[in-house]
Design an enzyme around this catalytic site. Structure first.
Site, mmCIF file in Angstrom:
data_model
loop_
_atom_site.group_PDB
_atom_site.id
_atom_site.type_symbol
_atom_site.label_atom_id
_atom_site.label_comp_id
_atom_site.label_asym_id
_atom_site.label_seq_id
_atom_site.Cartn_x
_atom_site.Cartn_y
_atom_site.Cartn_z
ATOM 1 N N ASP A 187 -16.995 19.793 0.716
ATOM 2 C CA ASP A 187 -16.188 21.007 0.493
ATOM 3 C C ASP A 187 -17.051 22.213 0.129
ATOM 4 O OD1 ASP A 187 -14.027 19.458 1.027
ATOM 5 O OD2 ASP A 187 -12.911 19.968 -0.797
ATOM 6 N N ASN A 199 -12.363 19.600 5.774
ATOM 7 C CA ASN A 199 -11.112 19.100 5.185
ATOM 8 C C ASN A 199 -10.816 19.795 3.850
ATOM 9 O OD1 ASN A 199 -8.829 17.485 5.181
ATOM 10 N ND2 ASN A 199 -9.864 15.732 4.230
ATOM 11 N N SER A 232 -1.456 26.479 -6.118
ATOM 12 C CA SER A 232 -1.955 27.708 -6.759
ATOM 13 C C SER A 232 -2.982 28.408 -5.878
ATOM 14 C CB SER A 232 -2.620 27.359 -8.088
ATOM 15 O OG SER A 232 -3.811 26.617 -7.847
ATOM 16 N N GLN A 233 -3.471 27.701 -4.865
ATOM 17 C CA GLN A 233 -4.559 28.256 -4.042
ATOM 18 C C GLN A 233 -4.123 29.510 -3.291
ATOM 19 O OE1 GLN A 233 -5.739 24.917 -1.650
ATOM 20 N NE2 GLN A 233 -6.683 23.834 -3.366
ATOM 21 N N SER A 280 -0.355 23.890 -10.826
ATOM 22 C CA SER A 280 -1.799 23.962 -11.120
ATOM 23 C C SER A 280 -2.171 25.311 -11.725
ATOM 24 C CB SER A 280 -2.632 23.723 -9.846
ATOM 25 O OG SER A 280 -2.340 22.502 -9.275
ATOM 26 N N ASP A 313 -6.283 17.207 -10.454
ATOM 27 C CA ASP A 313 -7.257 16.439 -9.670
ATOM 28 C C ASP A 313 -7.765 15.199 -10.407
ATOM 29 O OD1 ASP A 313 -7.004 18.130 -7.540
ATOM 30 O OD2 ASP A 313 -8.857 19.245 -7.899
ATOM 31 N N GLU A 343 -4.847 15.870 0.114
ATOM 32 C CA GLU A 343 -5.515 15.257 1.270
ATOM 33 C C GLU A 343 -4.654 14.189 1.933
ATOM 34 O OE1 GLU A 343 -6.783 16.541 -1.288
ATOM 35 O OE2 GLU A 343 -8.942 16.865 -1.172
ATOM 36 N N HIS A 379 -10.801 11.449 -0.950
ATOM 37 C CA HIS A 379 -11.854 11.132 -1.922
ATOM 38 C C HIS A 379 -11.298 10.650 -3.245
ATOM 39 C CE1 HIS A 379 -11.670 15.560 -3.436
ATOM 40 N NE2 HIS A 379 -10.644 15.319 -2.658
ATOM 41 N N ARG A 380 -10.177 11.226 -3.692
ATOM 42 C CA ARG A 380 -9.682 10.825 -5.019
ATOM 43 C C ARG A 380 -8.987 9.457 -4.963
ATOM 44 N NH1 ARG A 380 -11.978 14.775 -7.598
ATOM 45 N NH2 ARG A 380 -11.689 16.870 -6.793
ATOM 46 N N LYS A 416 -16.332 14.235 0.211
ATOM 47 C CA LYS A 416 -15.630 15.534 0.190
ATOM 48 C C LYS A 416 -15.956 16.268 -1.109
ATOM 49 C CE LYS A 416 -11.057 17.595 0.930
ATOM 50 N NZ LYS A 416 -10.795 18.462 -0.217
HETATM 51 O O1 LIG Z 1 -8.128 26.451 -6.652
HETATM 52 C C1 LIG Z 1 -8.758 25.399 -6.446
HETATM 53 O O2 LIG Z 1 -9.997 25.384 -6.241
HETATM 54 C C2 LIG Z 1 -8.012 24.115 -6.429
HETATM 55 C C3 LIG Z 1 -6.696 24.072 -6.811
HETATM 56 C C4 LIG Z 1 -5.909 22.824 -6.905
HETATM 57 O O3 LIG Z 1 -4.994 22.771 -5.832
HETATM 58 P P1 LIG Z 1 -3.402 23.100 -5.956
HETATM 59 O O4 LIG Z 1 -3.270 24.457 -6.525
HETATM 60 O O5 LIG Z 1 -2.943 23.006 -4.541
HETATM 61 O O6 LIG Z 1 -2.804 22.045 -6.843
HETATM 62 C C5 LIG Z 1 -6.824 21.599 -6.846
HETATM 63 O O7 LIG Z 1 -6.065 20.447 -6.588
HETATM 64 C C6 LIG Z 1 -7.880 21.727 -5.793
HETATM 65 O O8 LIG Z 1 -8.738 20.607 -5.800
HETATM 66 C C7 LIG Z 1 -8.758 22.930 -6.025
HETATM 67 C C1 LIG Z 2 -6.991 18.662 -3.553
HETATM 68 C C2 LIG Z 2 -8.301 18.813 -3.560
HETATM 69 O O1 LIG Z 2 -8.993 19.763 -2.859
HETATM 70 P P1 LIG Z 2 -8.475 20.834 -1.782
HETATM 71 O O2 LIG Z 2 -7.058 21.199 -2.090
HETATM 72 O O3 LIG Z 2 -9.406 21.994 -1.945
HETATM 73 O O4 LIG Z 2 -8.625 20.206 -0.427
HETATM 74 C C3 LIG Z 2 -9.146 17.929 -4.417
HETATM 75 O O5 LIG Z 2 -10.351 18.202 -4.547
HETATM 76 O O6 LIG Z 2 -8.652 16.937 -4.972
#
Ligand SMILES: O=C(O)C1=C[C@@H](OP(=O)(O)O)[C@@H](O)[C@H](O)C1
Ligand SMILES: C=C(OP(=O)(O)O)C(=O)O
Length: 431
Positions: free
Chosen positions: A48, A89, A165-166, A192, A309, A337, A383-384, A410
């Site tokens: 990543d 991914n 939250s992304q 999140s 996570d 994932e 990965h998790r 990842k």
């Molecule tokens: O902002 C980030 O870097 C992330 C936000 C989280 O996702 P969600 O907001 O979709 O839960 C987390 O699960 C992901 O690994 C990384």
């Molecule tokens: C959900 C994860 O990452 P991402 O959403 O960035 O794919 C993670 O790292 O567990």
């Protein structure tokens, strides 16, 4: 590659935590959005973080690196007009860069993981980009996605925080670069939420001003700002380390994980409190988590949204706790994932765990006596899932074979090496 995990009763030793994935992706991004040269010390090296590095380089950032740092000269608000990006991914990388792509005339994010990222929804961000006057072509909210940007507009925007939250973080990173001010209202809920604090933290370090309401649901972002070039140091990664700590918790162990800051803004640092609440004998001082596991865990009830996570690793520990544990407020695990509720629980059941699912909950009827194992596990590209099932395999009677375990890279390519260095019996076999 498959990982054959053998029952292991004792773990002993010390591990330097891997570097944080979520800080590395953020600092690479704000380094790219700055006009000068920034330095990032101790970056993560995983699929990543490599995806973010590759993409910002494609967009025009100049990157030099050695063993301890990345030196990055950014493109500011003028990314190169490339036609295609491959984020692998990496969900966060895709979502963060979708907003930056609004500065490009015609950019397609390709679909290289149709079975994983290719299934994840991005509609909420697409909707906000459309509010900004950006044209987006997409496959029912999923990859491949083509962004036809140019001159995105700020003003009043809404974004849903129900799924991820992304989407909000993505808009926060990009809107300070617009000419006009932006107001963002988060609709529904914000999942999140804690990680948005990491977004605001790194933006502030780069000299960006964001006015956020206390509940993180409303924002005012002055336009016409620039990211300053700075030096950043990446801290240890709690989400990956949570799996190591869970492994130590379910075995007889004396394990220390270094580089885990007590005052970190990573929500997953709560895994230390979760394990403590489960009766695990541990201390956390001076950045070192020291677990002395004795296989005696007790069940608990936890709001998993605080440590999204690390939930899978904590569920793996709960599989061996006395009593019934409940991880609630975790619906958005279904949009990661893989479906980290249905898919993960199916694999746990195969291993012999007694688990139940609700739409937004994982319920674990603990088995302090251990599970049978002796089966093959499907990694679901996650990965998790791989890390958590490894924890379960260590405490099983017959071990577990995890197919496609290379997807651990990842976020944590050195996971099995780290576990083996403290005595875990794991064999890696090319498939
Ligand atoms: O902002 C980030 O870097 C992330 C936000 C989280 O996702 P969600 O907001 O979709 O839960 C987390 O699960 C992901 O690994 C990384
Ligand atoms: C959900 C994860 O990452 P991402 O959403 O960035 O794919 C993670 O790292 O567990």
């Amino acid at each position: 590659m498959k990982a054959i995990v053998y029952p292991t009763s004792h773990l002993l030793g010390e591990i330097n935590a891997l570097s944080s994935k979520n800080y590395t992706t953020r600092y690479l991004l704000i380094g790219a959005l700055a006009e000068g040269t920034s330095t990032i010390y101790y970056p993560a090296h995983s699929e990543d973080s490599d995806a973010m590095r590759r993409c910002v380089r494609d967009l025009g950032a100049i990157i030099e690196e050695d063993d301890e740092k990345i030196v990055i000269t950014g493109f500011g608000k003028h990314p190169k007009h490339v036609s295609e990006l491959n984020v692998g991914n990496a969900g966060a990388v895709l979502r963060f860069l979708m907003s930056i792509a609004a500065f490009c005339p015609d950019l397609t994010f390709v679909n290289t993981y149709p079975e994983s990222l290719g299934k994840r929804p991005h509609d909420d961000l697409i909707d906000t980009l459309q509010q900004m006057g950006v044209e987006v072509e997409h496959n029912n909210g999923r990859l491949p996605i083509t962004i036809k940007g140019g001159k995105p507009r700020g003003g009043k925007l809404t974004v849903s925080g129900n799924v991820s939250s992304q989407f909000l973080s993505s808009l926060l990173f990009m809107t300070p670069l617009l000419e006009e001010d932006t107001e963002i209202e988060v609709l529904h809920d914000l999942k999140s939420k804690i990680i948005v604090g990491q977004t605001l933290e790194v933006m502030q370090q780069a000299g960006i001003v964001v006015h956020a309401s206390d509940d993180l649901m409303h924002y005012r972002i002055p336009g016409g700002q620039s990211y300053q070039a700075k030096e950043y140091v990446i801290q240890g990664d709690y989400p990956g380390s949570a799996a190591i700590l869970a492994a130590a918790a379910v075995t007889n162990s004396d394990v220390r994980v270094l580089r885990l800051e007590e005052n970190s803004k990573q929500g997953e640092k709560a895994c230390v409190d979760v394990l403590r609440a489960m009766g695990v004998n541990l201390t956390h001082d001076n950045g070192v988590v020291h677990v002395r596991g004795n296989q005696q865990l007790v069940a608990g009830e936890f709001d998993g949204d605080h440590f999204t996570d690390a939930v899978l690793a904590m569920v793996a520990a709960a599989v061996f706790a006395k009593g019934t544990s409940r991880f609630y407020n975790v619906e958005n695990l279904r949009y990661k994932e893989c479906d980290r509720i249905t898919d993960y629980l199916n694999e746990l059941r195969k291993a012999g765990a007694d688990v139940e699912e609700r739409q937004a909950e994982i319920i674990v009827h603990g088995k302090p006596e251990g599970v049978t194992g002796g089966v093959e596990i499907n990694a679901h590209f996650d990965h998790r899932v791989i890390m958590a099932l490894t924890v379960v395999g260590l405490r099983s009677e017959k071990g577990l074979t995890i197919r496609d375990a290379h997807h651990v890279a990842k976020s944590y390519p050195q996971y099995f090496d780290h576990l083996r260095s403290i005595g875990a019996k794991v064999e890696l076999v090319e498939e």
